[in-house]
Write a protein that holds these residues in place. Structure first.
Motif: not given
Length: 119
Positions: A64-69
C-alpha cells in the motif's frame, strides 16, 4: 511452459522488472551472504497474480502507498530470490533484451557453485 507465455513474461520483465544483487550479513551465517532477487512491481493486480500463477514459484505481495503518497494506487509485487531467481533467469534469458545482461550475471553467479546448490 508455453513459449508464448515465456516471451510475454520476458517482455513484462524487461519493462516493469528489476534485478537486485547485494551482500548482507546474517546472524545465522559467518561472513556476508549474497542476496539475488528478481521482481516485477505494478498497479495491475490481475497481471501480477497471473505471473505468480504461471510461474508457480516466487511470492506475491501487495504494497500500500504510504500516508505521504496521497492519490497513489496500491502496488502489487511478484518476486523471487536465490535459486528461484536462477530458475527465472534461465527461463527468460533467451527472450530478454533490456535485462539480458543482469539475467546472465545471475546465471554466472550460480555457475561457481556445485550442482547441488543450483538445482
Amino acid at each position: 511452459m508455453e513459449k508464448e507465455k515465456i516471451i510475454y513474461l520476458a517482455g513484462l520483465f524487461d519493462g516493469e522488472g528489476s534485478v537486485s544483487r547485494y551482500q548482507e550479513k546474517r546472524k545465522s551465517r559467518k561472513g556476508k551472504n549474497w542476496v539475488i532477487r528478481c521482481e516485477i512491481n505494478m498497479t495491475d493486480k490481475p497481471v501480477v497474480k497471473w505471473i505468480h500463477n504461471t510461474l508457480d514459484f516466487g511470492s506475491f505481495h501487495k504494497k500500500p502507498p504510504s500516508p505521504k503518497q496521497l492519490g497513489r494506487k496500491m502496488q502489487y509485487r511478484w518476486c523471487c530470490s536465490y535459486r528461484d531467481a536462477l530458475k527465472f533467469a534461465n527461463l527468460l534469458l533467451p527472450y530478454a533484451r533490456v535485462k539480458r545482461k543482469k539475467l546472465q550475471q545471475i546465471i554466472n553467479h550460480y555457475a561457481q557453485f556445485p550442482i547441488r546448490y543450483t538445482a
